[in-house]
Design a protein around this motif. Structure first.
Motif, PDB file in Angstrom:
ATOM      1  N   ALA A 130       0.821  -1.210   0.000  1.00 29.80           N
ATOM      2  CA  ALA A 130       0.000   0.000   0.000  1.00 29.80           C
ATOM      3  C   ALA A 130       0.855   1.260   0.000  1.00 29.80           C
ATOM      4  CB  ALA A 130      -0.930   0.000   1.214  1.00 29.80           C
ATOM      5  N   ARG A 131       2.087   1.152   0.519  1.00 35.03           N
ATOM      6  CA  ARG A 131       3.018   2.296   0.517  1.00 35.03           C
ATOM      7  C   ARG A 131       3.768   2.418  -0.806  1.00 35.03           C
ATOM      8  NH1 ARG A 131       4.398   0.166   5.718  1.00 35.03           N
ATOM      9  NH2 ARG A 131       6.342  -0.674   4.832  1.00 35.03           N
ATOM     10  N   GLY A 132       3.539   1.495  -1.730  1.00 37.24           N
ATOM     11  CA  GLY A 132       4.223   1.544  -3.008  1.00 37.24           C
ATOM     12  C   GLY A 132       5.548   0.823  -3.023  1.00 37.24           C
ATOM     13  N   GLU A 133       5.788  -0.081  -2.072  1.00 37.33           N
ATOM     14  CA  GLU A 133       7.040  -0.816  -1.993  1.00 37.33           C
ATOM     15  C   GLU A 133       6.878  -2.217  -2.593  1.00 37.33           C
ATOM     16  OE1 GLU A 133       8.235  -0.809   2.090  1.00 37.33           O
ATOM     17  OE2 GLU A 133       8.139   1.377   2.247  1.00 37.33           O
ATOM     18  N   THR A 134       7.999  -2.812  -2.946  1.00 34.35           N
ATOM     19  CA  THR A 134       8.019  -4.197  -3.426  1.00 34.35           C
ATOM     20  C   THR A 134       8.468  -5.088  -2.282  1.00 34.35           C
ATOM     21  OG1 THR A 134       8.434  -3.640  -5.734  1.00 34.35           O
ATOM     22  CG2 THR A 134       9.139  -5.812  -5.011  1.00 34.35           C
ATOM     23  N   VAL A 135       7.641  -6.039  -1.903  1.00 36.92           N
ATOM     24  CA  VAL A 135       7.925  -6.921  -0.783  1.00 36.92           C
ATOM     25  C   VAL A 135       7.985  -8.355  -1.284  1.00 36.92           C
ATOM     26  CG1 VAL A 135       7.169  -7.673   1.492  1.00 36.92           C
ATOM     27  CG2 VAL A 135       6.659  -5.367   0.734  1.00 36.92           C
ATOM     28  N   LEU A 136       9.037  -9.063  -0.887  1.00 35.45           N
ATOM     29  CA  LEU A 136       9.244 -10.427  -1.367  1.00 35.45           C
ATOM     30  C   LEU A 136       9.181 -11.422  -0.215  1.00 35.45           C
ATOM     31  CD1 LEU A 136      12.221  -9.643  -3.774  1.00 35.45           C
ATOM     32  CD2 LEU A 136       9.775  -9.669  -4.293  1.00 35.45           C
ATOM     33  N   ASP A 137       8.851 -12.655  -0.539  1.00 33.78           N
ATOM     34  CA  ASP A 137       8.654 -13.700   0.450  1.00 33.78           C
ATOM     35  C   ASP A 137       9.951 -14.002   1.213  1.00 33.78           C
ATOM     36  OD1 ASP A 137       8.613 -16.673   1.325  1.00 33.78           O
ATOM     37  OD2 ASP A 137       6.522 -16.235   0.854  1.00 33.78           O
ATOM     38  N   GLN A 164      18.371  -8.235   1.608  1.00 33.57           N
ATOM     39  CA  GLN A 164      17.305  -9.227   1.774  1.00 33.57           C
ATOM     40  C   GLN A 164      16.212  -8.704   2.698  1.00 33.57           C
ATOM     41  OE1 GLN A 164      19.934 -12.560   2.976  1.00 33.57           O
ATOM     42  NE2 GLN A 164      18.914 -13.735   1.376  1.00 33.57           N
ATOM     43  N   LEU A 165      16.608  -8.051   3.785  1.00 31.88           N
ATOM     44  CA  LEU A 165      15.621  -7.518   4.726  1.00 31.88           C
ATOM     45  C   LEU A 165      14.873  -6.335   4.130  1.00 31.88           C
ATOM     46  CD1 LEU A 165      17.680  -7.766   8.037  1.00 31.88           C
ATOM     47  CD2 LEU A 165      15.802  -9.232   7.282  1.00 31.88           C
ATOM     48  N   LEU A 166      15.578  -5.510   3.374  1.00 31.71           N
ATOM     49  CA  LEU A 166      14.937  -4.404   2.662  1.00 31.71           C
ATOM     50  C   LEU A 166      13.862  -4.949   1.724  1.00 31.71           C
ATOM     51  CD1 LEU A 166      16.786  -1.452   0.934  1.00 31.71           C
ATOM     52  CD2 LEU A 166      15.175  -2.826  -0.358  1.00 31.71           C
ATOM     53  N   ALA A 167      14.181  -6.040   1.031  1.00 27.10           N
ATOM     54  CA  ALA A 167      13.247  -6.633   0.075  1.00 27.10           C
ATOM     55  C   ALA A 167      12.056  -7.302   0.757  1.00 27.10           C
ATOM     56  CB  ALA A 167      13.973  -7.649  -0.804  1.00 27.10           C
ATOM     57  N   GLN A 168      12.177  -7.551   2.057  1.00 26.59           N
ATOM     58  CA  GLN A 168      11.046  -8.081   2.822  1.00 26.59           C
ATOM     59  C   GLN A 168      10.107  -6.975   3.290  1.00 26.59           C
ATOM     60  OE1 GLN A 168      12.281 -10.800   5.978  1.00 26.59           O
ATOM     61  NE2 GLN A 168      14.011 -11.449   4.723  1.00 26.59           N
ATOM     62  N   GLY A 169      10.470  -5.710   2.995  1.00 24.04           N
ATOM     63  CA  GLY A 169       9.625  -4.593   3.365  1.00 24.04           C
ATOM     64  C   GLY A 169       9.961  -3.948   4.685  1.00 24.04           C
ATOM     65  N   ARG A 208      14.196   1.571  -3.301  1.00 26.21           N
ATOM     66  CA  ARG A 208      14.006   0.314  -2.590  1.00 26.21           C
ATOM     67  C   ARG A 208      13.339  -0.720  -3.501  1.00 26.21           C
ATOM     68  NH1 ARG A 208      15.067   1.799   2.898  1.00 26.21           N
ATOM     69  NH2 ARG A 208      14.302  -0.126   3.840  1.00 26.21           N
ATOM     70  N   VAL A 209      12.411  -0.250  -4.330  1.00 23.88           N
ATOM     71  CA  VAL A 209      11.785  -1.133  -5.301  1.00 23.88           C
ATOM     72  C   VAL A 209      12.815  -1.612  -6.317  1.00 23.88           C
ATOM     73  CG1 VAL A 209      10.098  -1.276  -7.173  1.00 23.88           C
ATOM     74  CG2 VAL A 209       9.499  -0.130  -5.029  1.00 23.88           C
ATOM     75  N   SER A 210      13.626  -0.690  -6.831  1.00 24.34           N
ATOM     76  CA  SER A 210      14.659  -1.052  -7.807  1.00 24.34           C
ATOM     77  C   SER A 210      15.629  -2.070  -7.218  1.00 24.34           C
ATOM     78  CB  SER A 210      15.419   0.201  -8.258  1.00 24.34           C
ATOM     79  OG  SER A 210      14.564   1.114  -8.924  1.00 24.34           O
ATOM     80  N   ALA A 211      16.009  -1.883  -5.957  1.00 27.80           N
ATOM     81  CA  ALA A 211      16.945  -2.805  -5.310  1.00 27.80           C
ATOM     82  C   ALA A 211      16.323  -4.187  -5.142  1.00 27.80           C
ATOM     83  CB  ALA A 211      17.370  -2.243  -3.954  1.00 27.80           C
ATOM     84  N   ALA A 212      15.041  -4.230  -4.755  1.00 24.88           N
ATOM     85  CA  ALA A 212      14.365  -5.514  -4.586  1.00 24.88           C
ATOM     86  C   ALA A 212      14.270  -6.269  -5.913  1.00 24.88           C
ATOM     87  CB  ALA A 212      12.972  -5.301  -3.997  1.00 24.88           C
ATOM     88  N   LEU A 213      13.987  -5.551  -6.990  1.00 22.41           N
ATOM     89  CA  LEU A 213      13.895  -6.200  -8.294  1.00 22.41           C
ATOM     90  C   LEU A 213      15.253  -6.697  -8.775  1.00 22.41           C
ATOM     91  CD1 LEU A 213      11.340  -3.855 -10.100  1.00 22.41           C
ATOM     92  CD2 LEU A 213      10.923  -6.095  -9.069  1.00 22.41           C
TER      93      LEU A 213
END
Length: 223
Positions: A130-137, A164-169, A208-213
């Protein structure tokens, strides 16, 4: 459903398995600050029900009986640019996020039905989307290692852990709490990650989205 404050995060659920859909609706409806505003099982029903302004975030099964959840998500986002989307799948399909059209790529998350077993992870992913972030399992991320020769492989062990933690949101403060380090140290690691991955400070793109992708693109499962 319990009464919710006007500021509650409004969630729509699109899931074709009645039992799992009912479990999601009940579980999310019991969480403080969440309100389930729609719960349907098909693409057609979702298109009719999830109108602009109804929900802040939608939980989407990828495999639906009358279509594809990702295609539905793209359509919903183009008509509702601020809508967060959390994909659920029985399979590891994180790489599908790499193929999203650029105009709708922000604000998507991915959880596996088989590994996302905690309510905390689900609720956190909903808020992040909802904040516009990419969150991964988290469970799937724990199995991933950098591909040889990639930019992600150039990160230090600590930087990879932070990524990895950043990508978890997790926020910087949340990462600091998880690792037992100061928030300023986390920010230093995040800046170093962006520098190594070549992620700039373009205000039009969420770093943060770019890094997660990039994490998805440049890692693979453990052998």
């Amino acid at each position: 459903m319990p009464n919710q404050s006007p500021a509650a995060l409004r969630v729509a659920v699109v899931e074709d398995q009645p039992l799992f859909r009912s479990m999601l609706e009940r579980t999310l409806g019991e969480q403080p600050g969440l309100q389930v505003v729609a719960s349907v099982g098909t693409v057609a029903a979702a298109r009719n029900v999830i109108t602009p302004g109804l929900a802040n975030v939608v939980v989407l099964d990828i495999d639906l009986p009358d279509g594809n959840g990702i295609a539905l998500g793209v359509q919903l986002r183009r008509s509702q640019p601020s809508l967060g989307i959390l994909l659920l799948s029985a399979h590891d399909a994180m790489e599908l996020l790499l193929d999203l059209p650029a105009d709708v790529a922000v604000g998507w998350g991915y959880l596996s039905k088989t590994s996302a077993t905690t309510v905390e992870a689900l609720v956190g992913a909903l808020h992040a989307a909802a904040r516009g972030e990419t969150v991964l399992d988290p469970a799937l991320l724990a199995k991933m290692r950098p591909r040889r020769g990639s930019a992600v492989a150039a990160l230090t062990d600590r930087q990879f852990e932070v990524l990895q933690l950043l990508a978890q949101g997790l926020s910087n403060s949340g990462i600091g709490e998880r690792l037992g380090i100061a928030e300023k140290s986390v920010q230093n690691h995040v800046n170093a990650i962006y520098n190594t991955l070549g992620i700039d400070s373009d205000p039009e793109r969420n770093p943060r989205v770019s890094a997660a992708l990039r994490l998805i693109e440049e890692t693979g499962p453990l052998a």
